[in-house]
Design a protein around this motif. Structure first.
Motif, PDB file in Angstrom:
ATOM      1  N   GLU A  74      -3.759   8.382  -2.808  1.00 47.07           N
ATOM      2  CA  GLU A  74      -4.257   7.428  -3.798  1.00 47.07           C
ATOM      3  C   GLU A  74      -4.268   6.012  -3.245  1.00 47.07           C
ATOM      4  O   GLU A  74      -3.541   5.692  -2.305  1.00 47.07           O
ATOM      5  N   SER A  75      -5.132   5.177  -3.843  1.00 44.24           N
ATOM      6  CA  SER A  75      -5.190   3.762  -3.482  1.00 44.24           C
ATOM      7  C   SER A  75      -4.164   2.985  -4.297  1.00 44.24           C
ATOM      8  O   SER A  75      -4.033   3.192  -5.508  1.00 44.24           O
ATOM      9  N   SER A  91     -10.123  -2.789   1.985  1.00 49.30           N
ATOM     10  CA  SER A  91     -10.998  -2.126   1.011  1.00 49.30           C
ATOM     11  C   SER A  91     -12.447  -2.071   1.462  1.00 49.30           C
ATOM     12  O   SER A  91     -13.252  -1.335   0.883  1.00 49.30           O
ATOM     13  N   SER A  92     -12.825  -2.829   2.487  1.00 48.38           N
ATOM     14  CA  SER A  92     -14.234  -2.909   2.888  1.00 48.38           C
ATOM     15  C   SER A  92     -14.745  -1.737   3.723  1.00 48.38           C
ATOM     16  O   SER A  92     -15.835  -1.231   3.461  1.00 48.38           O
ATOM     17  N   PRO A  93     -14.005  -1.246   4.776  1.00 45.61           N
ATOM     18  CA  PRO A  93     -14.607  -0.196   5.606  1.00 45.61           C
ATOM     19  C   PRO A  93     -14.869   1.093   4.822  1.00 45.61           C
ATOM     20  O   PRO A  93     -14.066   1.512   3.997  1.00 45.61           O
ATOM     21  N   ILE A  99       6.755  10.506   1.428  1.00 42.47           N
ATOM     22  CA  ILE A  99       5.717   9.600   0.923  1.00 42.47           C
ATOM     23  C   ILE A  99       5.527   8.472   1.928  1.00 42.47           C
ATOM     24  O   ILE A  99       6.484   7.776   2.285  1.00 42.47           O
ATOM     25  N   TYR A 100       4.291   8.291   2.366  1.00 43.80           N
ATOM     26  CA  TYR A 100       3.948   7.247   3.327  1.00 43.80           C
ATOM     27  C   TYR A 100       2.907   6.310   2.718  1.00 43.80           C
ATOM     28  O   TYR A 100       2.032   6.742   1.952  1.00 43.80           O
ATOM     29  N   GLN A 101       3.005   5.041   3.072  1.00 47.83           N
ATOM     30  CA  GLN A 101       2.042   4.037   2.623  1.00 47.83           C
ATOM     31  C   GLN A 101       1.447   3.342   3.844  1.00 47.83           C
ATOM     32  O   GLN A 101       2.151   3.037   4.812  1.00 47.83           O
ATOM     33  N   PHE A 102       0.126   3.068   3.770  1.00 53.44           N
ATOM     34  CA  PHE A 102      -0.587   2.452   4.888  1.00 53.44           C
ATOM     35  C   PHE A 102      -1.475   1.326   4.356  1.00 53.44           C
ATOM     36  O   PHE A 102      -2.164   1.489   3.334  1.00 53.44           O
ATOM     37  N   ALA A 103      -1.429   0.201   5.053  1.00 53.21           N
ATOM     38  CA  ALA A 103      -2.306  -0.915   4.699  1.00 53.21           C
ATOM     39  C   ALA A 103      -3.710  -0.603   5.199  1.00 53.21           C
ATOM     40  O   ALA A 103      -3.938  -0.452   6.398  1.00 53.21           O
ATOM     41  N   VAL A 104      -4.678  -0.519   4.257  1.00 55.73           N
ATOM     42  CA  VAL A 104      -6.067  -0.184   4.592  1.00 55.73           C
ATOM     43  C   VAL A 104      -6.983  -1.170   3.876  1.00 55.73           C
ATOM     44  O   VAL A 104      -6.965  -1.235   2.641  1.00 55.73           O
ATOM     45  N   ILE A 106      -3.128   2.719   0.990  1.00 55.08           N
ATOM     46  CA  ILE A 106      -3.277   4.127   0.634  1.00 55.08           C
ATOM     47  C   ILE A 106      -1.910   4.781   0.710  1.00 55.08           C
ATOM     48  O   ILE A 106      -1.185   4.623   1.699  1.00 55.08           O
ATOM     49  N   GLN A 107      -1.562   5.502  -0.347  1.00 56.35           N
ATOM     50  CA  GLN A 107      -0.290   6.217  -0.377  1.00 56.35           C
ATOM     51  C   GLN A 107      -0.558   7.711  -0.252  1.00 56.35           C
ATOM     52  O   GLN A 107      -1.396   8.262  -0.978  1.00 56.35           O
ATOM     53  N   VAL A 108       0.154   8.351   0.671  1.00 56.11           N
ATOM     54  CA  VAL A 108      -0.049   9.773   0.945  1.00 56.11           C
ATOM     55  C   VAL A 108       1.293  10.492   0.792  1.00 56.11           C
ATOM     56  O   VAL A 108       2.312  10.055   1.330  1.00 56.11           O
ATOM     57  N   THR A 109       1.259  11.603   0.040  1.00 60.75           N
ATOM     58  CA  THR A 109       2.438  12.461  -0.082  1.00 60.75           C
ATOM     59  C   THR A 109       2.157  13.762   0.654  1.00 60.75           C
ATOM     60  O   THR A 109       1.176  14.457   0.362  1.00 60.75           O
TER      61      THR A 109
END
Length: 216
Positions: A109-110, A190-192, A183-188, A126-129
């Motif tokens: 999820e964003s 919003s434009s690409p 649970i991991y979070q990544f700075a992404v 983006i958060q990924v489980t």
């Protein structure tokens, strides 16, 4: 002229006492000189006794014995070659088992995250489980397991991982027949546009699992 009675005897007595005194002084001087000479003869000699009249001879200096140690033989180490990534798997499907461990992305999820520690970026993320299920008969060491993420489709731009509230890691070991989530979070930004790739590194000697799908 009449000589006093006892005069010669008195003169002789005075001279006698003078001679006795001189002899006594010489004797005392000789004794003192002998003590000093005997004491000085032991100075500057290691192990020599300072007791008057007693002389000791120092023992021989021991010769140092060479000490040799055998150089230990280094233990043999086997290089661990990391295989290439396995086939890409859709984000909404579990991956094939890797050494008895099945990985799957349960949620993606964003969010807005970051800034939990000084210097960490804050913004869209983006958060990924990811869930790991141990279907083998023995515990699996997951202390070194990790997750990374790229975005921008085939450009595969690496996303910076975030730490702080909302993130968790797997335990060091997952027992047989059990599951664990991380649970991991990544700075992404919003434009690409383009797909994201979630790469799960479970074991050092096993290929990575790669999940691919549209960014949330």
């Amino acid at each position: 002229m009449t000589e006093s009675v006892g005069g010669p005897q008195r003169r002789m007595g005075w001279r006698g006492w003078t001679i006795v005194g001189v002899v006594a002084v010489l004797l005392i001087g000789g004794i003192v000189w002998g003590v000093i000479a005997n004491s000085n003869s032991g100075q500057g000699e290691p192990g020599a006794s300072t007791t008057p009249g007693v002389t000791t001879t120092p023992g021989p200096t021991p010769t140092p014995q060479p000490t040799e140690f055998e150089t230990p033989t280094p233990g043999a180490t086997d290089d661990v070659a990391k295989p290439g990534n396995g086939e890409e798997v859709p984000l909404d499907e579990p991956a094939p088992a890797v050494d008895g461990v099945v990985a799957e992305v349960t949620t993606i999820e964003s969010i807005t995250a970051g800034n939990d520690i000084p210097g960490e970026p804050s913004g869209p993320a983006i958060q990924v489980t990811v869930r790991l299920t141990n279907d083998s008969d023995a515990p699996v060491d997951t202390a070194g397991a990790n997750v990374t993420l790229t975005y921008g489709g085939d450009d595969r731009l690496p996303a910076a991982g975030l730490t702080g509230e909302g993130t968790t890691v797997w335990p060091d070991s997952i027992p047989a027949g059990t599951s664990a989530d991380a649970i991991y979070q990544f700075a992404v930004p919003s434009s690409p546009d383009g797909d994201v790739r979630v790469t799960v590194d479970i074991l050092a000697a096993a290929p990575n699992v790669v999940f691919v799908g549209p960014r949330p």
